[in-house]
Write a protein that holds these residues in place. Structure first.
Motif, PDB file in Angstrom:
ATOM      1  N   SER A  48       0.841  -1.194   0.000  1.00 50.71           N
ATOM      2  CA  SER A  48       0.000   0.000   0.000  1.00 50.71           C
ATOM      3  C   SER A  48       0.877   1.245   0.000  1.00 50.71           C
ATOM      4  N   VAL A  77       0.431  -1.411 -14.724  1.00 46.92           N
ATOM      5  CA  VAL A  77      -0.622  -1.194 -13.723  1.00 46.92           C
ATOM      6  C   VAL A  77      -1.948  -1.081 -14.467  1.00 46.92           C
ATOM      7  N   SER A  78      -2.979  -1.675 -13.913  1.00 50.34           N
ATOM      8  CA  SER A  78      -4.267  -1.694 -14.604  1.00 50.34           C
ATOM      9  C   SER A  78      -4.941  -0.323 -14.626  1.00 50.34           C
ATOM     10  N   GLU A 141      -7.658   0.953  -5.593  1.00 53.51           N
ATOM     11  CA  GLU A 141      -6.799  -0.203  -5.792  1.00 53.51           C
ATOM     12  C   GLU A 141      -6.522  -0.393  -7.276  1.00 53.51           C
ATOM     13  N   THR A 142      -5.330  -0.900  -7.576  1.00 51.06           N
ATOM     14  CA  THR A 142      -4.962  -1.232  -8.941  1.00 51.06           C
ATOM     15  C   THR A 142      -4.062  -2.449  -8.920  1.00 51.06           C
ATOM     16  N   GLN A 143      -4.043  -3.205  -9.998  1.00 56.00           N
ATOM     17  CA  GLN A 143      -3.229  -4.410 -10.077  1.00 56.00           C
ATOM     18  C   GLN A 143      -1.948  -4.154 -10.851  1.00 56.00           C
ATOM     19  N   VAL A 144      -0.869  -4.795 -10.388  1.00 54.64           N
ATOM     20  CA  VAL A 144       0.406  -4.762 -11.085  1.00 54.64           C
ATOM     21  C   VAL A 144       0.626  -6.140 -11.696  1.00 54.64           C
ATOM     22  N   THR A 145       0.860  -6.181 -12.986  1.00 52.94           N
ATOM     23  CA  THR A 145       1.019  -7.455 -13.687  1.00 52.94           C
ATOM     24  C   THR A 145       2.310  -7.459 -14.496  1.00 52.94           C
ATOM     25  N   THR A 164       1.969 -13.807 -11.422  1.00 49.52           N
ATOM     26  CA  THR A 164       0.703 -13.587 -10.725  1.00 49.52           C
ATOM     27  C   THR A 164       0.529 -12.095 -10.481  1.00 49.52           C
ATOM     28  N   ALA A 165      -0.662 -11.586 -10.771  1.00 51.80           N
ATOM     29  CA  ALA A 165      -0.938 -10.170 -10.525  1.00 51.80           C
ATOM     30  C   ALA A 165      -0.973  -9.891  -9.030  1.00 51.80           C
ATOM     31  N   THR A 166      -0.534  -8.716  -8.653  1.00 56.06           N
ATOM     32  CA  THR A 166      -0.587  -8.303  -7.258  1.00 56.06           C
ATOM     33  C   THR A 166      -1.335  -6.979  -7.155  1.00 56.06           C
ATOM     34  N   THR A 167      -1.970  -6.741  -6.022  1.00 54.35           N
ATOM     35  CA  THR A 167      -2.813  -5.553  -5.846  1.00 54.35           C
ATOM     36  C   THR A 167      -2.086  -4.492  -5.022  1.00 54.35           C
TER      37      THR A 167
END
Length: 245
Positions: A48, A77-78, A141-145, A164-167
């Motif tokens: 965070s 990042v999404s 929140e956003t995902q990092v892939t 694996t994507a992480t938040t």
């Protein structure tokens, strides 16, 4: 055949099944160990960050069964409106690196490095590939892939690590903070303007006082020219009075 010979044969026969059982168990264990060693993954240890703040995020290769010759990764990042990439850095063990490339909106970052000196040996685990910077933009929140990856083992064999994507959670709201700051700005401007007007008024008063002082001397007396004019006027008045019948 003697009794000793019979006992020797029976002993060897009794030990044979135990040896076979051991070989079977070992044969079943080795593929599992090999599978565990040949199944690397790319881990992005994000967490965070507060809006307007920046956090360092390690990118880790969990295992390198055959070593690591080099890699190229693109992370994404999404939602760049929540968090975006900044810069990145590489560990010193990589002898050749490429400057990180960040997209214009901060939504992607491309990393590339090579292990020229064989620092990452076969069997290495938890290999830090790079450390990237993530900056919080707005609460959410956003995902990092891992958008794409090319990883090579020692000798040039391709490695296909699992991803694996992480938040990433962003706390606070930078937009609200900017609005609050903009609301206080006019007050500051008005205060500054008021100060300027006060200074101007003071300057005007000072100018008036200077003008008044220029009419009289420093000790309050009239200048010599005005004194002469007053004397001449008084003399003329006296002469006129004397000529009256």
């Amino acid at each position: 055949m003697t009794d000793d010979t019979h006992r020797s044969i029976r002993g060897r026969t009794a030990r044979l099944p135990l040896a076979l059982v051991a070989l079977v168990l070992l044969a079943g264990t080795l593929p599992a160990l090999a599978a565990g060693q040949s199944d690397p993954a790319i881990s992005i240890e994000a967490g965070s960050v507060a809006a307007g703040e920046t956090t360092a995020v390690p990118v880790v290769l969990t295992s390198a069964p055959d070593g690591l010759a080099g890699y190229q990764l693109e992370l994404a990042v999404s939602d760049p409106g929540v968090a975006r990439f900044g810069n990145a850095s590489y560990p010193d063990r990589f002898g050749l690196t490429t400057d990180p490339v960040v997209s214009s909106d901060g939504g992607t970052i491309t990393l590339e490095a090579a292990d020229l000196d064989g620092q990452i040996e076969p069997g290495a685990t938890d290999v830090t590939l790079a450390t990237v910077e993530l900056t919080g933009v707005a609460g959410g929140e956003t995902q990092v892939t891992v958008a794409s990856s090319q990883v090579d083992a020692d000798g040039g064999a391709a490695v296909e690590p699992a991803t694996t994507a992480t938040t990433v959670a962003v706390t606070g709201d930078a937009t609200a903070e900017r609005v609050a700051a903009s609301e206080t700005t006019p007050q500051a401007v008005e205060s500054t303007a008021g100060t300027a007007r006060t200074a101007s008024d003071a300057g005007g008063a000072a100018g008036g006082a200077t003008a008044a002082r220029s009419t009289t001397g420093a000790d309050g007396s009239l200048p010599p020219a005005l004194v002469l004019v007053a004397i001449a006027g008084a003399a003329a008045l006296a002469a006129g009075t004397a000529r009256r019948p």
